[in-house]
Design a protein around this motif. Structure first.
Motif, PDB file in Angstrom:
ATOM      1  N   GLU A 361       1.251  43.759  46.817  1.00 31.18           N
ATOM      2  CA  GLU A 361       1.600  42.872  47.923  1.00 31.18           C
ATOM      3  C   GLU A 361       2.689  41.864  47.567  1.00 31.18           C
ATOM      4  OE1 GLU A 361      -2.098  41.054  48.892  1.00 31.18           O
ATOM      5  OE2 GLU A 361      -3.047  42.908  49.602  1.00 31.18           O
ATOM      6  N   SER A 362       2.871  41.569  46.287  1.00 28.54           N
ATOM      7  CA  SER A 362       3.838  40.556  45.878  1.00 28.54           C
ATOM      8  C   SER A 362       5.215  41.179  45.644  1.00 28.54           C
ATOM      9  CB  SER A 362       3.373  39.860  44.592  1.00 28.54           C
ATOM     10  OG  SER A 362       4.377  38.976  44.113  1.00 28.54           O
ATOM     11  N   GLU A 363       6.259  40.455  46.015  1.00 28.93           N
ATOM     12  CA  GLU A 363       7.632  40.876  45.758  1.00 28.93           C
ATOM     13  C   GLU A 363       8.374  39.844  44.903  1.00 28.93           C
ATOM     14  OE1 GLU A 363       9.336  41.696  49.604  1.00 28.93           O
ATOM     15  OE2 GLU A 363       8.526  43.743  49.580  1.00 28.93           O
ATOM     16  N   GLU A 364       7.613  39.050  44.149  1.00 31.07           N
ATOM     17  CA  GLU A 364       8.213  38.038  43.298  1.00 31.07           C
ATOM     18  C   GLU A 364       8.913  38.683  42.096  1.00 31.07           C
ATOM     19  OE1 GLU A 364       8.253  34.730  43.953  1.00 31.07           O
ATOM     20  OE2 GLU A 364       7.299  35.286  45.849  1.00 31.07           O
ATOM     21  N   PRO A 365      10.105  38.212  41.740  1.00 36.56           N
ATOM     22  CA  PRO A 365      10.742  38.721  40.521  1.00 36.56           C
ATOM     23  C   PRO A 365      10.008  38.213  39.282  1.00 36.56           C
ATOM     24  CG  PRO A 365      12.024  36.914  41.449  1.00 36.56           C
ATOM     25  CD  PRO A 365      10.931  37.208  42.432  1.00 36.56           C
ATOM     26  N   LEU A 366      10.130  38.944  38.189  1.00 35.72           N
ATOM     27  CA  LEU A 366       9.568  38.516  36.917  1.00 35.72           C
ATOM     28  C   LEU A 366      10.593  37.670  36.181  1.00 35.72           C
ATOM     29  CD1 LEU A 366       7.814  41.821  35.768  1.00 35.72           C
ATOM     30  CD2 LEU A 366       7.029  40.066  37.368  1.00 35.72           C
ATOM     31  N   THR A 367      10.110  36.729  35.382  1.00 38.98           N
ATOM     32  CA  THR A 367      11.006  35.794  34.693  1.00 38.98           C
ATOM     33  C   THR A 367      10.925  36.001  33.187  1.00 38.98           C
ATOM     34  OG1 THR A 367      10.727  34.158  36.457  1.00 38.98           O
ATOM     35  CG2 THR A 367      11.594  33.371  34.351  1.00 38.98           C
ATOM     36  N   LEU A 368      12.081  36.181  32.585  1.00 38.28           N
ATOM     37  CA  LEU A 368      12.203  36.280  31.132  1.00 38.28           C
ATOM     38  C   LEU A 368      13.227  35.245  30.691  1.00 38.28           C
ATOM     39  CD1 LEU A 368      11.501  37.704  28.473  1.00 38.28           C
ATOM     40  CD2 LEU A 368      13.378  39.295  28.945  1.00 38.28           C
ATOM     41  N   SER A 374      14.214  41.935  38.785  1.00 39.98           N
ATOM     42  CA  SER A 374      13.606  42.659  39.905  1.00 39.98           C
ATOM     43  C   SER A 374      13.075  43.982  39.371  1.00 39.98           C
ATOM     44  CB  SER A 374      14.638  42.915  41.007  1.00 39.98           C
ATOM     45  OG  SER A 374      14.090  43.723  42.025  1.00 39.98           O
ATOM     46  N   VAL A 375      11.808  44.272  39.632  1.00 42.35           N
ATOM     47  CA  VAL A 375      11.169  45.476  39.089  1.00 42.35           C
ATOM     48  C   VAL A 375      10.660  46.345  40.235  1.00 42.35           C
ATOM     49  CG1 VAL A 375       9.364  46.378  37.581  1.00 42.35           C
ATOM     50  CG2 VAL A 375      10.481  44.214  37.016  1.00 42.35           C
ATOM     51  N   SER A 376      10.958  47.642  40.147  1.00 47.70           N
ATOM     52  CA  SER A 376      10.382  48.635  41.053  1.00 47.70           C
ATOM     53  C   SER A 376       9.792  49.752  40.210  1.00 47.70           C
ATOM     54  CB  SER A 376      11.440  49.185  42.015  1.00 47.70           C
ATOM     55  OG  SER A 376      12.482  49.838  41.304  1.00 47.70           O
ATOM     56  N   ILE A 377       8.937  50.557  40.817  1.00 49.00           N
ATOM     57  CA  ILE A 377       8.232  51.610  40.089  1.00 49.00           C
ATOM     58  C   ILE A 377       8.425  52.936  40.813  1.00 49.00           C
ATOM     59  CG2 ILE A 377       5.982  52.428  39.265  1.00 49.00           C
ATOM     60  CD1 ILE A 377       5.083  49.520  39.095  1.00 49.00           C
ATOM     61  N   CYS A 378       8.740  53.954  40.010  1.00 46.30           N
ATOM     62  CA  CYS A 378       8.842  55.328  40.500  1.00 46.30           C
ATOM     63  C   CYS A 378       9.865  55.410  41.628  1.00 46.30           C
ATOM     64  CB  CYS A 378       7.466  55.837  40.916  1.00 46.30           C
ATOM     65  SG  CYS A 378       7.399  57.623  41.243  1.00 46.30           S
ATOM     66  N   TYR A 379       9.501  56.092  42.714  1.00 43.09           N
ATOM     67  CA  TYR A 379      10.525  56.398  43.705  1.00 43.09           C
ATOM     68  C   TYR A 379      10.770  55.262  44.694  1.00 43.09           C
ATOM     69  CZ  TYR A 379       7.469  57.807  47.703  1.00 43.09           C
ATOM     70  OH  TYR A 379       6.604  57.861  48.765  1.00 43.09           O
ATOM     71  N   GLU A 380      10.262  54.080  44.409  1.00 44.09           N
ATOM     72  CA  GLU A 380      10.609  52.923  45.242  1.00 44.09           C
ATOM     73  C   GLU A 380      12.113  52.684  45.258  1.00 44.09           C
ATOM     74  OE1 GLU A 380       6.869  49.841  45.325  1.00 44.09           O
ATOM     75  OE2 GLU A 380       8.152  49.781  43.540  1.00 44.09           O
ATOM     76  N   GLY A 393      14.284  37.713  46.304  1.00 42.68           N
ATOM     77  CA  GLY A 393      13.836  36.693  45.360  1.00 42.68           C
ATOM     78  C   GLY A 393      12.501  36.068  45.665  1.00 42.68           C
ATOM     79  N   GLY A 394      11.706  36.684  46.519  1.00 36.30           N
ATOM     80  CA  GLY A 394      10.364  36.169  46.765  1.00 36.30           C
ATOM     81  C   GLY A 394      10.341  34.893  47.572  1.00 36.30           C
ATOM     82  N   ARG A 395       9.260  34.115  47.375  1.00 30.99           N
ATOM     83  CA  ARG A 395       9.054  32.910  48.193  1.00 30.99           C
ATOM     84  C   ARG A 395      10.151  31.868  47.991  1.00 30.99           C
ATOM     85  NH1 ARG A 395       4.090  34.112  45.994  1.00 30.99           N
ATOM     86  NH2 ARG A 395       4.427  32.551  44.358  1.00 30.99           N
ATOM     87  N   GLU A 396      10.651  31.744  46.772  1.00 32.20           N
ATOM     88  CA  GLU A 396      11.661  30.729  46.489  1.00 32.20           C
ATOM     89  C   GLU A 396      13.073  31.202  46.790  1.00 32.20           C
ATOM     90  OE1 GLU A 396      11.209  29.381  42.517  1.00 32.20           O
ATOM     91  OE2 GLU A 396       9.135  28.693  42.797  1.00 32.20           O
ATOM     92  N   GLY A 397      13.243  32.472  47.058  1.00 32.08           N
ATOM     93  CA  GLY A 397      14.561  32.980  47.396  1.00 32.08           C
ATOM     94  C   GLY A 397      15.551  32.957  46.242  1.00 32.08           C
ATOM     95  N   ARG A 398      15.056  33.023  45.027  1.00 30.86           N
ATOM     96  CA  ARG A 398      15.931  33.046  43.851  1.00 30.86           C
ATOM     97  C   ARG A 398      16.237  34.496  43.507  1.00 30.86           C
ATOM     98  NH1 ARG A 398      12.912  30.027  39.332  1.00 30.86           N
ATOM     99  NH2 ARG A 398      14.959  30.109  38.310  1.00 30.86           N
ATOM    100  N   ARG A 399      17.412  34.943  43.871  1.00 31.34           N
ATOM    101  CA  ARG A 399      17.758  36.343  43.742  1.00 31.34           C
ATOM    102  C   ARG A 399      17.795  36.766  42.276  1.00 31.34           C
ATOM    103  NH1 ARG A 399      19.515  38.760  48.417  1.00 31.34           N
ATOM    104  NH2 ARG A 399      19.889  37.339  50.167  1.00 31.34           N
TER     105      ARG A 399
END
Length: 536
Positions: A361-368, A374-380, A393-399
């Motif tokens: 359900e979440s579309e938040e980017p991961l932070t390193l 931005s992470v997707s899996i398989c045929y997404e 960029g999720g809720r904060e809109g940070r692309r």
């Protein structure tokens, strides 16, 4: 008479063969510029109903040939016997191929009743259907041109649909010029001039955008990323999951000793892990690798009253602490879930090889560190709107600064599918102007630059590591902001055109209006020069 009736279907079959041989994987991209010419010829004297059948024939042949690997996928992924898997391919080809049947019906209807020029009618309808038509495995026509970066840069304005529009426009313009010469021995200059003008504009834009993006890449900060491809198939984790993990770990440690890495990436579904809903904690097995790792997992999410399994990617730091997770939300039907299986659980007992994952359900980017991934899996990564949504960029809109995709393409064997998958995914880089890092367990792992070029890649069914310096970019594109405006516009135009054609048909207007040449105004289909002559 029998031969005469069969010739249109022979032409339709020829169009289908050209279609799949010209597509990504077979990579004879130039054939896509002419694959519709046999179908145009086949439907030139047909009523719309017959045009639908001829178009469906082209689509059925094209998708059956292009998706031949579906048979192996159904056998391995869903455990189906060969005859049932072959029927699955036929059903999929029929469903996807119907798009071309509807396209041929609509083109013939509109040109027959209104005499509007096929040069613009054909690409408008095609683009509308590519946007509207539901498909399990979307295969945009524009992906066939992935090897021609100057031609594909318009995707940052209009998405991959714009490239599909261009390919059909080329076919229609060539058909118009060809029929003008063959039927009246005159050169029809309007469609030829329009084709030249459009190509000059598209190629000129492509050249300018490539130069601009290359300057941004040269000035950007870069991340050193290592990709691990062990050449272990998707079933390896069931036979010996510990061995699969140990091999990834050994290759990661060996690679990190050769050169420093900012991040190492493993494919989809390598480990199984149980986590609470908070997704916090440490994974001790990753503490000894001395590098951040983005890895695929089968996650058992333990809640107060229930447990759910998800297809997840996990980002851990060098100490094994979890920095973030992303759950796959676009699941593969009959592989990762069964449609309506929640309502009728018994369906899962009929297909024991099918997993039962819950969508994320979440579309938040991961932070390193200071970078957003931005992470997707398989045929997404073949769904433009899904990646566009993740790149907001999720809720904060940070692309995010870069895109990652974790994939398992081993289900498709040594076929054209891995290249087809990569070609489709490469357009996400153009649409969003970000580098794309894709890692698979058996190939093709690759790095795609923000221009859409595959700058480095592995083989298929090979054991390899790959290291690349990936640019961290910012900013956005017209497509990233506004999405498939071209697709929606073509849908509206198509609905209006079909309405006009049906209205004229009810009033008894319209003529033979064969799709082909155009009169001076460039809008009306040209009547054949000698309608009274017999065809030989």
């Amino acid at each position: 008479m029998t031969i005469g009736k069969a010739l249109p279907f022979c032409a339709a079959v020829l169009g289908g063969i050209l279609f799949f041989v010209g597509y990504a994987g077979f990579d004879q991209f130039y054939l896509e510029w002419v694959f519709l010419l046999p179908l145009f010829w086949a439907i030139r004297d047909q009523q719309p109903r017959q045009a639908l059948w001829l178009g469906w024939c082209t689509g059925l042949v094209g998708h059956a040939g292009g998706f031949y690997w579906v048979i192996g996928m159904f056998q391995v992924f869903a455990g189906l016997p060969w005859p049932v898997a072959a029927l699955g391919l036929l059903a999929l080809a029929a469903a996807n191929g119907l798009l071309m049947g509807v396209w041929a019906w609509a083109v013939r209807l509109i040109v027959l009743r209104t005499r509007w020029n096929v040069v613009w009618v054909a690409p408008v309808i095609w683009t509308a259907l590519e946007k509207f038509w539901p498909e399990i495995f979307p295969n945009y026509l524009g992906a066939s041109q992935y090897q021609l970066p100057w031609l594909t840069q318009v995707a940052d304005l209009v998405g991959i649909l714009g490239v599909s529009f261009l390919v059909v426009f080329i076919n229609a313009a060539l058909w118009s010029v060809l029929t003008g010469w063959l039927e009246s021995r005159r050169f029809v200059w309007r469609p030829a001039a329009a084709l030249v003008a459009v190509l000059v504009a598209v190629l000129g834009y492509g050249a300018l955008r490539i130069q601009s993006v290359e300057r941004q890449v040269a000035a950007a900060e870069h991340m050193s990323v290592g990709l691990i491809q062990t050449n272990q198939g998707g079933t390896s984790k069931y036979y010996d999951p510990d061995a699969l993990f140990r091999e990834h770990k050994a290759m990661t440690v060996a690679l990190a000793q050769v050169q420093p890495l900012d991040l190492t990436v493993w494919p989809e579904g390598i480990c199984e892990i149980a986590l609470a809903l908070s997704r916090e904690g440490q994974v001790p097995a990753f503490a000894s690798m001395k590098t951040p790792i983005l890895w695929g997992a089968v996650l058992k999410e333990v809640g107060p009253t229930s447990e759910k399994y998800r297809n997840t990617s996990v980002l851990t730091d060098p100490a094994g602490r979890i920095l973030g997770t992303y759950d796959k939300s676009v699941l593969v039907p009959f592989g990762e879930y069964i449609p309506f299986g929640d309502i009728f659980p018994r369906l899962y007992s009929w297909s024991p090889y099918t997993s039962r994952f819950w969508p994320g359900e979440s579309e938040e980017p991961l932070t390193l560190g200071k970078h957003r991934l931005s992470v997707s899996i398989c045929y997404e990564d073949i769904f433009p709107q899904k990646i566009r949504s993740l790149m907001r960029g999720g809720r904060e809109g940070r692309r995010p600064d870069v895109m990652f995709n974790l994939t398992n393409d081993s289900w498709y064997g040594k076929s054209t599918e891995p290249m087809e998958h990569l070609a489709l995914a490469s357009f996400r880089s153009i649409e969003n102007r970000r580098a794309l890092v894709r890692v698979t367990n058996t190939g093709i792992s690759a790095v795609v630059d923000p221009v859409g070029r595959i700058v480095s890649r592995t083989g298929i069914w090979t054991k390899e590591t790959l290291v690349s310096r990936v640019p961290m970019l910012q900013g956005t594109t017209v497509y990233a902001r506004y999405g498939d405006l071209l697709g929606w516009l073509c849908i509206l135009l198509t609905a209006w055109c079909i309405g006009q054609a049906l209205s004229m048909a009810r009033k008894g207007s319209g003529g033979d209006g064969a799709p082909g040449t155009a009169e001076d105004d460039g809008l009306v289909a040209h009547r054949r020069a000698h309608p009274a002559k017999k065809r030989h």
